[in-house]
Design a protein around this motif. Structure first.
Motif, PDB file in Angstrom:
ATOM      1  N   VAL A  91       0.829  -1.203   0.000  1.00 16.09           N
ATOM      2  CA  VAL A  91       0.000   0.000   0.000  1.00 16.09           C
ATOM      3  C   VAL A  91       0.869   1.262   0.000  1.00 16.09           C
ATOM      4  N   TYR A  92       2.084   1.163   0.506  1.00 18.50           N
ATOM      5  CA  TYR A  92       3.043   2.279   0.424  1.00 18.50           C
ATOM      6  C   TYR A  92       3.344   2.564  -1.048  1.00 18.50           C
ATOM      7  N   ARG A  93       3.605   1.502  -1.796  1.00 16.19           N
ATOM      8  CA  ARG A  93       3.885   1.671  -3.221  1.00 16.19           C
ATOM      9  C   ARG A  93       2.662   2.208  -3.966  1.00 16.19           C
ATOM     10  N   ALA A  94       1.475   1.747  -3.588  1.00 14.81           N
ATOM     11  CA  ALA A  94       0.258   2.223  -4.234  1.00 14.81           C
ATOM     12  C   ALA A  94       0.077   3.720  -4.019  1.00 14.81           C
ATOM     13  N   ALA A  95       0.311   4.186  -2.801  1.00 12.43           N
ATOM     14  CA  ALA A  95       0.188   5.614  -2.511  1.00 12.43           C
ATOM     15  C   ALA A  95       1.195   6.422  -3.311  1.00 12.43           C
ATOM     16  N   SER A  96       2.432   5.907  -3.402  1.00 15.02           N
ATOM     17  CA  SER A  96       3.462   6.599  -4.169  1.00 15.02           C
ATOM     18  C   SER A  96       3.101   6.654  -5.649  1.00 15.02           C
ATOM     19  N   GLU A  97       2.568   5.557  -6.166  1.00 18.00           N
ATOM     20  CA  GLU A  97       2.257   5.496  -7.593  1.00 18.00           C
ATOM     21  C   GLU A  97       1.068   6.379  -7.962  1.00 18.00           C
ATOM     22  N   VAL A  98       0.041   6.432  -7.116  1.00 20.66           N
ATOM     23  CA  VAL A  98      -1.097   7.285  -7.454  1.00 20.66           C
ATOM     24  C   VAL A  98      -0.696   8.752  -7.362  1.00 20.66           C
ATOM     25  N   ASP A 247      -7.219   3.409 -11.958  1.00 24.94           N
ATOM     26  CA  ASP A 247      -8.620   3.763 -11.731  1.00 24.94           C
ATOM     27  C   ASP A 247      -8.747   4.877 -10.696  1.00 24.94           C
ATOM     28  N   ALA A 248      -7.883   4.861  -9.695  1.00 17.20           N
ATOM     29  CA  ALA A 248      -7.919   5.904  -8.675  1.00 17.20           C
ATOM     30  C   ALA A 248      -7.608   7.267  -9.273  1.00 17.20           C
ATOM     31  N   ALA A 249      -6.563   7.338 -10.072  1.00 17.75           N
ATOM     32  CA  ALA A 249      -6.199   8.609 -10.701  1.00 17.75           C
ATOM     33  C   ALA A 249      -7.273   9.073 -11.668  1.00 17.75           C
ATOM     34  N   ALA A 250      -7.854   8.134 -12.418  1.00 17.07           N
ATOM     35  CA  ALA A 250      -8.903   8.485 -13.374  1.00 17.07           C
ATOM     36  C   ALA A 250     -10.154   9.004 -12.667  1.00 17.07           C
ATOM     37  N   GLU A 251     -10.466   8.451 -11.497  1.00 20.89           N
ATOM     38  CA  GLU A 251     -11.621   8.914 -10.734  1.00 20.89           C
ATOM     39  C   GLU A 251     -11.427  10.358 -10.286  1.00 20.89           C
ATOM     40  N   ILE A 252     -10.242  10.691  -9.820  1.00 21.51           N
ATOM     41  CA  ILE A 252      -9.975  12.055  -9.355  1.00 21.51           C
ATOM     42  C   ILE A 252     -10.096  13.047 -10.508  1.00 21.51           C
ATOM     43  N   THR A 253      -9.436  12.776 -11.619  1.00 20.66           N
ATOM     44  CA  THR A 253      -9.443  13.726 -12.738  1.00 20.66           C
ATOM     45  C   THR A 253     -10.768  13.704 -13.494  1.00 20.66           C
TER      46      THR A 253
END
Length: 352
Positions: A91-98, A247-253
């Protein structure tokens, strides 16, 4: 008989003279109210502790406003998560990547400036795209190295002023698994959205690949809160639960694809858009969301006279409706439908 503790007209006039002598020419009415409130606290006989809290909170807000001011026109996302998460945790990597994905799209990443997920997000965004709002704690005295690199941090004594700034400036939020602090921040966001005290914004609950942390919370919301009538059945629908960084980044934008902003004018809600919907699209919106209205229909409009002070949005197409106040928590569904219109061009949020 209690004594009169209202600020006299003579004192108010003196305060306005002080404002003029200081060279302040804009928003003088609000500056005068701030000063009059300070005088009023003295007239009330407020305790020294109460005055210290007030003084510190006001000073912290001033410092934070100045901290964010240079980036007023840049879209921001706040990433919440645990300070205890280790770098080897997925989840650390996921936060960094998003954070990296959003920074590449022109967004700035706001965090609590501490270790764990906060450091992961700052590392992903990079120092030029990171802003920190830290809290003074005995075991977290300094911001992480990424935030400290360009001194882009403001330190807070109080959690409530810190929370204000972590929420106020952002156009989207990503929460990754965390403890009491993370859940507190998430539920604060949900409360603000549900009650209409904050404008609708995208909220993503991002998990590690294959993780079930947020699904457990979703089950609790469905089986306990919604089933007991403590929240509406669709309250959790405003969230995206995902383990996909893309998907997380796409949801925000994507939340800002067509929707730009909203404003209340009396009992009318004005939605400012990037593209004008067609007659057929407006008809579909009325079919889908007519039950949310107190009267009339959703209608296209140009800028209303009351919006004359917002020149930057003067030429944008509008939808105007009379939304039932109790339905304010459902606004996110209407906004998603507006973003799905065929003529929507896509874009980024403007400065508020």
């Amino acid at each position: 008989m209690s004594r009169d503790t209202s600020v006299s007209a003579a004192v108010t006039a003196d305060l306005r003279a002080v404002i003029a002598d200081a060279g302040i020419t804009e928003n003088t009415d609000l500056i005068a109210r701030i000063l009059a409130t300070g005088v009023g606290l003295g007239l009330d006989g407020a305790s020294r502790l109460d005055l210290k809290i007030t003084t510190a909170a006001l000073a912290e807000m001033r410092a934070a406003f100045r901290h964010f001011a240079p980036y007023a026109g840049v879209p921001k996302v706040t990433i919440f998560g645990s300070a205890r998460t280790r770098p080897d945790d997925p989840v650390y990597r996921a936060a960094s990547e998003v954070a990296a994905a959003l920074a590449e799209r022109g967004w700035m990443v706001v965090t609590g400036a501490g270790p764990g997920i906060m450091q992961a997000a700052a590392e992903g965004a990079g120092s030029e795209r990171s802003l920190g709002v830290s809290i003074r704690l005995p075991f977290e005295e300094r911001p992480n190295a990424v935030i400290a690199e360009n001194s882009r941090n403001v330190a807070m004594k109080y959690f409530f002023t810190r929370k204000l700034m972590l929420v106020k400036e952002s156009h989207g939020f990503v929460c990754v698994p965390g403890g009491f602090g993370t859940l507190d921040e998430l539920f604060e966001l949900l409360t603000l959205q549900q009650t209409g005290k904050a404008e609708p914004t995208p909220i993503v609950l991002l998990d590690r690949p294959g993780g079930t942390f947020w699904r457990g919370l979703e089950r609790f919301a469905d089986e306990q809160l919604a089933a007991s009538g403590l929240i509406s059945p669709d309250d959790f629908d405003r969230l995206l639960l995902t383990d996909s960084v893309e998907d997380a980044a796409a949801e925000i934008t994507g939340f800002w694809r067509n929707y730009d902003s909203l404003r209340w004018v009396g009992d009318r809600l004005v939605l400012r858009l990037r593209a004008e919907p067609t007659d057929a699209e407006v008809a579909r919106l009325n079919e889908q969301f007519g039950s949310l209205l107190t009267s009339g229909r959703i209608e296209r409009s140009s800028a209303l006279p009351a919006e004359a002070d917002d020149e930057a949005r003067a030429g944008m197409p509008r939808l105007v409706l009379r939304l039932a106040p109790v339905q304010v928590g459902s606004l996110h569904r209407l906004i998603r439908a507006v973003n799905a219109l065929g003529s929507a061009p896509g874009g980024e949020p403007r400065a508020v």
